[in-house]
Design a protein around this motif. Structure first.
Motif, PDB file in Angstrom:
ATOM      1  N   UNK A  38       6.847  -2.930  19.392  1.00  0.00           N
ATOM      2  CA  UNK A  38       7.836  -3.812  18.769  1.00  0.00           C
ATOM      3  C   UNK A  38       7.568  -3.972  17.272  1.00  0.00           C
ATOM      4  N   UNK A  39       6.295  -4.021  16.923  1.00  0.00           N
ATOM      5  CA  UNK A  39       5.901  -4.142  15.515  1.00  0.00           C
ATOM      6  C   UNK A  39       6.409  -2.949  14.711  1.00  0.00           C
ATOM      7  N   UNK A  40       6.220  -1.752  15.225  1.00  0.00           N
ATOM      8  CA  UNK A  40       6.675  -0.557  14.506  1.00  0.00           C
ATOM      9  C   UNK A  40       8.206  -0.524  14.407  1.00  0.00           C
ATOM     10  N   UNK A  63       5.505   5.012   2.171  1.00  0.00           N
ATOM     11  CA  UNK A  63       4.137   5.394   1.801  1.00  0.00           C
ATOM     12  C   UNK A  63       3.169   4.220   2.004  1.00  0.00           C
ATOM     13  N   UNK A  64       3.628   3.021   1.656  1.00  0.00           N
ATOM     14  CA  UNK A  64       2.737   1.867   1.747  1.00  0.00           C
ATOM     15  C   UNK A  64       2.505   1.432   3.177  1.00  0.00           C
ATOM     16  N   UNK A  65       3.536   1.502   4.001  1.00  0.00           N
ATOM     17  CA  UNK A  65       3.425   0.993   5.363  1.00  0.00           C
ATOM     18  C   UNK A  65       3.040   2.060   6.375  1.00  0.00           C
ATOM     19  N   UNK A  66       2.852   3.274   5.916  1.00  0.00           N
ATOM     20  CA  UNK A  66       2.395   4.315   6.828  1.00  0.00           C
ATOM     21  C   UNK A  66       0.994   3.968   7.347  1.00  0.00           C
ATOM     22  N   UNK A  67       0.859   3.894   8.632  1.00  0.00           N
ATOM     23  CA  UNK A  67      -0.442   3.595   9.223  1.00  0.00           C
ATOM     24  C   UNK A  67      -0.794   2.118   9.282  1.00  0.00           C
ATOM     25  N   UNK A  68       0.133   1.230   8.889  1.00  0.00           N
ATOM     26  CA  UNK A  68      -0.169  -0.205   8.942  1.00  0.00           C
ATOM     27  C   UNK A  68      -0.418  -0.634  10.380  1.00  0.00           C
TER      28      UNK A  68
END
Length: 420
Positions: A38-40, A63-68
């Motif tokens: 759900x977060x993704x 770019x910033x949220x990749x892998x968060x």
């Protein structure tokens, strides 16, 4: 505190840890993997729309949220499918003497280090003070209180923290806006996302600015083209000064003075809305506890009585700059801590001369009952929340005087039986 810059502690308390555990358990029962999914989905849909509306480019966003990742160890989390905690009946002991806030060993340590660093960075501080008009000792005191002069660890990715709290905390809208502000910081080029480190609440760098405050107040004072409040002492010091100036700091005025209030002058005159000229207070018999006169330049300037523990503790006459310090952290004790630490750094001063009395026996529910009784009699106690703010303190003093008692302006066990 409805402010862009919301300073939150860099050190997680035991209570916060307990809350973190209590919220993590229901999420596990509801399937953590489902919450992660759900977060993704939230990032790709709701968060992207809000970021786009906020002027963030798709390239920076991706770019910033990749892998968060969700940080499940943070406090105050409300995962999907769970309910926020209900406010407990405030029957437990809530108050300790303010003396515990002014731990002398800690203050002496901060002052000694602060004096050393003030000397080490004297040239920078002179330039900052000339530019902004804020005393170097005040700036250094905030630096010390907020991050131990930059020595406090900042272990968390601010992006992970802010995204987690924007998705599942008790204050999602505030943290979502701070997350978008963090994206603007990355977009500015001042710092890359992987170096955007902060506290468990998302506060950044040595001044502990939230991202929105960074955008408004952080400055490049060392001239390297970046506003680096993580590694640059000049940028850190100037950013703190800029924050205070933009919050209303008045050049040439101190924060306040410890005083003695004579018999016949009521502590119920406290409050920022009851300001008088310093000369008027002096004419009424208020004197500095040090025995020195008030500066002549202060005579016509407004000042306010402050009695944070009523007549059971130190008494003060504070200037509008005291309330500017409260913009950094909305607490009388915090602002007094900064003022006292700054005085120690500037002139080798020590603890407040009057002692803090033992006012830690009251329960919050007891204070709440007093507030309700005062409101029923027509007094303005401010927020009815069981916390003795200045309006509650002075209302108690006014009620005591009206009922033939000597005003003490602070909740106490003997008042509990009389005020119902």
């Amino acid at each position: 505190m409805a402010r862009t810059r919301k300073r939150l502690p860099w050190l997680m308390t035991t209570v916060s840890l307990m809350l973190a555990v209590s919220f993590a358990a229901p999420a596990a029962a509801a399937s953590r993997s489902a919450v992660e999914a759900q977060f993704q989905q939230w990032i790709a849909s709701d968060l992207w729309r809000a970021a786009q509306d906020g002027g963030i480019s798709k390239e920076i966003f991706d770019r910033t949220l990749q892998g968060v990742q969700l940080n499940w160890d943070l406090p105050d989390l409300v995962p999907p499918g769970t309910e926020p905690p209900k406010e407990r009946t405030q029957s437990q002991a809530e108050f300790s003497s303010p003396a515990s806030y002014f731990n002398e060993k800690r203050l002496q340590g901060l002052a000694a280090t602060g004096r050393t660093l003030a000397n080490q960075h004297a040239s920078t501080l002179r330039k900052v003070e000339a530019t902004y008009g804020v005393p170097g000792s005040i700036i250094v005191a905030i630096w010390g209180r907020e991050s131990g002069y930059g020595r406090a660890k900042l272990p968390h990715s601010a992006i992970d923290v802010l995204a987690t709290k924007a998705f599942m905390s008790t204050r999602k809208p505030m943290f979502q806006q701070e997350l978008i502000s963090a994206l603007h910081i990355v977009e500015s080029g001042d710092v890359s996302a992987d170096r955007l480190m902060g506290s468990w609440a998302g506060a950044l760098g040595q001044p502990q600015f939230m991202p929105g405050s960074y955008l408004k107040y952080a400055v490049d004072f060392d001239g390297d083209g970046k506003r680096d409040i993580w590694n640059s002492v000049p940028d850190t010091l100037a950013s703190i000064a800029n924050y205070l100036v933009k919050s209303g700091w008045q050049r040439g005025r101190d924060w306040g003075y410890e005083i003695t209030i004579p018999d016949g002058v009521s502590c119920a005159q406290e409050g920022p809305d009851r300001a008088q000229a310093v000369s008027a207070w002096a004419s009424g018999g208020l004197t500095r506890i040090s025995g020195r006169a008030f500066p002549s330049s202060e005579g016509s300037q407004p000042a306010m009585m402050l009695v944070p523990a009523g007549t059971y503790g130190p008494e003060f006459l504070v200037t509008p700059n005291f309330y500017v310090l409260k913009e950094y952290n909305n607490s009388d004790l915090y602002a007094l801590f900064i003022g006292n630490l700054a005085d120690r750094i500037a002139s080798g001063g020590g603890a407040f001369k009057a002692p803090w009395g033992d006012v830690g026996k009251m329960l919050r529910s007891d204070v709440l009952a007093m507030q309700q009784a005062l409101v029923a009699e027509g007094y303005d106690v401010g927020k009815v929340d069981g916390l003795p703010g200045f309006k509650t303190r002075r209302s108690l003093g006014e009620w005591q005087a009206k009922n033939g008692m000597k005003p003490t302006c602070y909740p106490s066990a003997d008042l509990k039986a009389k005020l119902r």
